[in-house]
Design an enzyme around this catalytic site. Structure first.
Site, PDB file in Angstrom:
ATOM      1  N   LYS A  92      54.734  81.542  46.880  1.00 32.33           N
ATOM      2  CA  LYS A  92      53.784  80.439  47.132  1.00 32.33           C
ATOM      3  C   LYS A  92      52.696  80.453  45.844  1.00 32.33           C
ATOM      4  O   LYS A  92      52.519  81.546  45.283  1.00 32.33           O
ATOM      5  CB  LYS A  92      53.118  80.635  48.257  1.00 32.33           C
ATOM      6  CG  LYS A  92      52.156  81.757  48.529  1.00 32.33           C
ATOM      7  CD  LYS A  92      50.578  81.455  47.978  1.00 32.33           C
ATOM      8  CE  LYS A  92      50.070  80.399  48.310  1.00 32.33           C
ATOM      9  NZ  LYS A  92      48.486  80.113  47.536  1.00 32.33           N
ATOM     10  N   THR A 121      46.493  83.324  42.154  1.00 29.86           N
ATOM     11  CA  THR A 121      46.487  82.770  43.371  1.00 29.86           C
ATOM     12  C   THR A 121      47.992  82.576  43.792  1.00 29.86           C
ATOM     13  O   THR A 121      48.529  81.543  44.137  1.00 29.86           O
ATOM     14  CB  THR A 121      45.504  81.795  43.925  1.00 29.86           C
ATOM     15  OG1 THR A 121      45.708  81.765  45.327  1.00 29.86           O
ATOM     16  CG2 THR A 121      45.951  80.627  43.304  1.00 29.86           C
ATOM     17  N   THR A 133      37.957  70.125  52.673  1.00 33.49           N
ATOM     18  CA  THR A 133      37.810  69.106  53.484  1.00 33.49           C
ATOM     19  C   THR A 133      38.988  68.486  53.609  1.00 33.49           C
ATOM     20  O   THR A 133      39.273  67.676  54.512  1.00 33.49           O
ATOM     21  CB  THR A 133      36.714  68.250  53.063  1.00 33.49           C
ATOM     22  OG1 THR A 133      36.916  67.687  51.826  1.00 33.49           O
ATOM     23  CG2 THR A 133      35.441  68.716  53.079  1.00 33.49           C
TER      24      THR A 133
END
Length: 398
Positions: free
Chosen positions: A174, A185, A398
Site C-alpha cells: 500500500k 508511508t 475530513t
C-alpha cells in the site's frame, strides 16, 4: 520465471484474511498474513526518527530469532506519536493475534497505517482480530485491508523452478501519499515458500529495497510507520539457497521483479496522480550517483508539475541534476524524453515539438539522462503533481 494470477497467500503454507472492524467507514481495515510453519524473515523500516509504535513492537519480535508466523495490520490509524499507550496498544495487537493463531508472541509482526496522533480504538481492533479467519479467509480481503488513500490494490505473484521444485513469491503493498523512502508511508509484505536463511534474506532485502522502494517518490515526505517485511517458510522444499549459486541468482531476479513491480505501482498511484514518471540515469561513475540524480529529478516539484501539464521543460530537469549532489560534467549531459533527444552534450537540439507534446499526454513518461562520464546507471520512479493531490491532502482528516 513466470508471472501468475495469485495473491499474498499463493506460496505454499500461507494464508491471509481481512475484515472491516470500523476503523474506516466502509472498506476492510484489519487483516493478517499467517504461515502454518515458522518462516525465516527479514524487514526494513522507515528512516523517520519519529517511528510509530508498531515498528518498535515488530523490531522486538525480530530481536529473538528472525522467524515470524504472522503479520497483523490495520489501516485508518497509524498508531504514531501516541506515547506509551500506543506502544501498549501495539503489544496488545501482537498478543491477541498470537493467542488467536496459537503461536508464540514473538512470532508476530505488527504494522499500522493511517492518521497520525489518534489513539487506536482498541475495542474495534480486538473485535476485528477475533473476526479474522486462520485458514479459510480471503487473501484479497487482506490486500484491501491495508489501503488508505490508494485507488487500487497492488499485488504481484511469480513462480519459477529452483532445483526441481516450484517456488512461488507474492508481494502486496500500500502507498499513495507521503512517499519518499528510505522507507516512506508504505507497507509492503512479501511471502515465499522458498528455503533461505534469514541472514541472507535480510541482505537481499536491503539490496533490492535500495534499488526499488527507495527509488520512488510522490511528494517528498517520509512517514513515521512503514516497513517492508518478507517471510520465507521453506514449504517448497527446495535445497536451502546459498549466495553465489545459480539458484540464488534466479531467486534474486524474482525478488527484484516483485519489489520493482510494487514500487512502480506505488509511484503510479500517488495521490491525485495522472502519470507515472520514470527517470533513467546512465553514464555515471558510481551507481549511488546515478540513483541520487534520478531520485532528485523525479522528486522535483517543478518536473512533476511540468509532467502534469505536458510541458517538456528540460531546464527543470537539468536544474535538478545541478543540485542533486551527484558527480557530473555540466557541459556533457544528454537528455531524452520518450526517446526524443532534447539536449545533446548540454546543447539544445532541434526536435519535433508536436511529437514531444503527444508523448507527454501518455500515462507513463520516461526521462533518460546520459552523463557520459562512466558506466553506472540508476532508475527512480515518481508521479506528476496535480490539483487533486492538493485537494486530497488539504482534506485528509475530513
Amino acid at each position: 520465471m513466470e508471472q501468475i494470477k495469485g495473491n499474498i497467500a499463493s506460496p505454499k503454507g500461507f494464508y491471509a484474511d481481512g475484515k472491516h472492524a470500523g476503523l474506516k467507514r466502509k472498506r476492510n481495515d484489519i487483516g493478517w498474513i499467517y504461515s502454518e510453519v515458522p518462516a525465516e524473515s527479514a524487514a526494513v523500516y522507515t528512516m523517520n526518527q519519529m517511528q510509530a509504535a508498531p515498528i518498535f513492537v515488530t523490531k522486538d519480535s525480530f530481536a529473538k530469532d528472525a522467524q515470524l508466523q504472522a503479520i497483523i495490520v490495520n489501516s485508518g490509524n497509524a498508531n504514531a506519536c501516541t506515547g506509551n499507550q500506543g506502544l501498549l496498544d501495539a503489544q496488545v495487537m501482537r498478543t491477541k493475534t498470537a493467542e488467536n493463531l496459537q503461536i508464540p508472541v514473538e512470532s508476530v509482526a505488527v504494522a499500522s497505517t493511517g492518521i497520525i496522533g489518534d489513539m487506536l480504538p482498541m475495542d474495534k481492533i480486538i473485535a476485528g482480530i477475533d473476526m479474522l479467519e486462520k485458514k479459510t479467509g480471503n487473501a484479497i480481503d487482506f490486500e484491501e485491508a491495508i489501503l488508505t488513500t490508494d485507488t487500487f490494490q497492488k499485488q504481484i505473484t511469480f513462480q519459477m523452478e529452483i532445483s526441481g521444485k516450484t517456488v512461488t513469491m507474492s508481494g502486496v503493498a500500500k502507498g499513495s501519499g507521503m512517499i519518499h523512502p528510505n522507507m516512506a508511508t508504505m507497507l509492503a509484505f512479501i511471502t515465499t515458500d522458498a528455503a533461505i536463511p534469514a541472514g541472507l534474506l535480510q541482505k537481499l532485502l536491503k539490496i533490492k529495497v535500495d534499488k526499488t522502494f527507495n527509488q520512488i517518490t510522490v511528494d517528498g515526505d517520509t512517514s513515521t510507520n512503514d516497513m517492508v517485511v518478507i517471510m520465507a517458510n521453506g514449504c517448497a522444499e527446495n535445497p536451502i539457497l546459498q549466495e553465489g549459486t545459480a539458484d540464488w541468482e534466479k531467486f534474486a531476479a524474482m525478488f527484484q521483479a516483485v519489489t520493482e513491480h510494487l514500487a512502480k505501482s506505488i509511484a503510479r498511484d500517488g495521490e491525485g496522480a495522472t502519470k507515472l514518471i520514470e527517470v533513467q540515469v546512465n553514464g555515471a561513475t558510481k551507481t549511488a550517483d546515478a540513483r541520487m540524480i534520478a531520485k532528485k529529478i523525479v522528486s522535483s516539484s517543478l518536473v512533476k508539475t511540468a509532467a502534469f501539464g505536458g510541458d517538456g521543460n528540460w531546464g527543470r530537469i537539468i536544474c535538478a541534476i545541478g543540485y542533486s549532489g551527484g558527480r557530473f560534467a555540466p557541459d556533457n549531459i544528454t537528455i531524452k524524453i520518450g526517446g526524443i533527444e532534447i539536449l545533446n552534450h548540454s546543447n539544445q537540439t532541434i526536435f519535433n515539438q508536436q511529437a514531444l507534446d503527444d508523448y507527454l499526454e501518455q500515462e507513463h513518461i520516461v526521462i533518460e539522462v546520459d552523463l557520459h562520464i562512466g558506466l553506472e546507471s540508476g532508475t527512480a520512479w515518481g508521479c506528476d503533481l496535480s490539483y487533486e493531490y492538493v485537494k486530497i491532502n488539504a482534506c485528509y482528516r475530513t
